[in-house]
Design an enzyme around this catalytic site. Sequence first.
Site, PDB file in Angstrom:
ATOM      1  N   GLN A 110       4.601  -4.320  16.631  1.00 34.97           N
ATOM      2  CA  GLN A 110       4.919  -3.916  15.014  1.00 34.97           C
ATOM      3  C   GLN A 110       4.759  -5.163  14.781  1.00 34.97           C
ATOM      4  O   GLN A 110       4.431  -4.893  13.374  1.00 34.97           O
ATOM      5  CB  GLN A 110       5.843  -2.751  14.764  1.00 34.97           C
ATOM      6  CG  GLN A 110       5.540  -1.117  15.496  1.00 34.97           C
ATOM      7  CD  GLN A 110       7.403  -0.319  15.277  1.00 34.97           C
ATOM      8  OE1 GLN A 110       7.727  -0.798  14.536  1.00 34.97           O
ATOM      9  NE2 GLN A 110       7.715   0.468  15.862  1.00 34.97           N
ATOM     10  N   CYS A 111       4.982  -5.932  14.941  1.00 38.56           N
ATOM     11  CA  CYS A 111       5.656  -7.037  13.685  1.00 38.56           C
ATOM     12  C   CYS A 111       3.712  -7.579  13.350  1.00 38.56           C
ATOM     13  O   CYS A 111       2.518  -7.317  14.357  1.00 38.56           O
ATOM     14  CB  CYS A 111       6.031  -8.375  14.319  1.00 38.56           C
ATOM     15  SG  CYS A 111       7.570  -8.166  14.927  1.00 38.56           S
ATOM     16  N   THR A 170     -15.545   0.630  -3.289  1.00 42.17           N
ATOM     17  CA  THR A 170     -15.511   0.000  -4.264  1.00 42.17           C
ATOM     18  C   THR A 170     -16.867  -0.459  -4.938  1.00 42.17           C
ATOM     19  O   THR A 170     -16.739  -0.279  -5.798  1.00 42.17           O
ATOM     20  CB  THR A 170     -14.437   0.221  -4.579  1.00 42.17           C
ATOM     21  OG1 THR A 170     -13.869   0.700  -4.729  1.00 42.17           O
ATOM     22  CG2 THR A 170     -13.948  -0.683  -6.154  1.00 42.17           C
TER      23      THR A 170
END
Length: 354
Positions: free
Chosen positions: A290-291, A28
């Site tokens: 996963q934290c 972008t």
Amino acid sequence: MNVVKTHIDTAAPAHSDASILIIYTGGTVGMVYDEKHSLVPFNFSQILEKVPELSNFKYLLTVLSIEPAIDSSNVAPSDWLMLANLIRENYADYDGFVVLHGTDTMAYSASALSYLLENLEKPVIFTGAQVPIGRTRTDARANLISALQIAATKVNGKSVVPEVCIYFHNLLIRGNRAKKVESRHFNAFKSENYPLLAKAGISIDFYENAILPHPEKSLHVHQHLNDNVAILKLFPGITPQVMRSVLETPGLRGVVLETFGAGNAPTAGWLLELLEDAISRGIYILNVSQCDEGRVDQGRYETSKFLLNMGVIGGDDITTEAAITKLMFVLGLDLPATQTRELLASNLRGEITI
């Protein structure tokens, strides 16, 4: 793929403060609207029209534009090797490097480059934008200007930030500590387990204690990555079929195992057997939480002691992005098993806290 070079000098060579190489990969940050109101990559020879503030700096700027531009969702390990080699080829000629990149996979790319560029003593700053540079309320101009300033900053002739970083929305983050956390607002990246390297306000404040020291050896650019890797995220109710579909993939060499909390996993017999079987077949399994915050502490609880005993490698506080690219890098070195396990557990480029 073609690489187009454009020189944008805001000062005479004899009077310049710094020489910076900008590498535009896509994303972008380098998009403008054409006459049909469609987003297209803009011509970097016109960058002073889009970012007139650059005229206030005495920089020698060179832009290498990758054509066709790479959508960040399509970035592959071969692109990381290409970027590393572009930096290697131009390393002696520039004081710093700014990589313009799409935000979706920027943390993966910055992590990969941090491993590939060993003994880096010059800044490699990734940046991008949430809004195209051709829009009125764009963040592209501010991100680019500050990234260039950081890449150009020296103290006593040495770069202030001799590492791969991400600069976004006033924050400078170590590249292999970053995670994209936002898709709708400007504060797209965070570093939950490591402090900021710098923060931009009226001035840019660098936090020296958080920045890697200058290396004692010269730059070494690695040339190999092994992409025979996978990410396996555990969840309540995961089935043997799902586990097998990943762990029994032909040619698989390494797995980032996303576990619960401090590195915990279910203790179902079938799951442990599948993991043990994979390790016995020479697959390296790197345990990542996963934290977003905290770290893997294998053996702290009974539900992670099994993983520790069978040979799963603890990932400490590494991000998933840094872990999967670390697997690719270390496996690409093609070292004996003992050395491979040692490197996977070690802090190579500041990606884990020791």
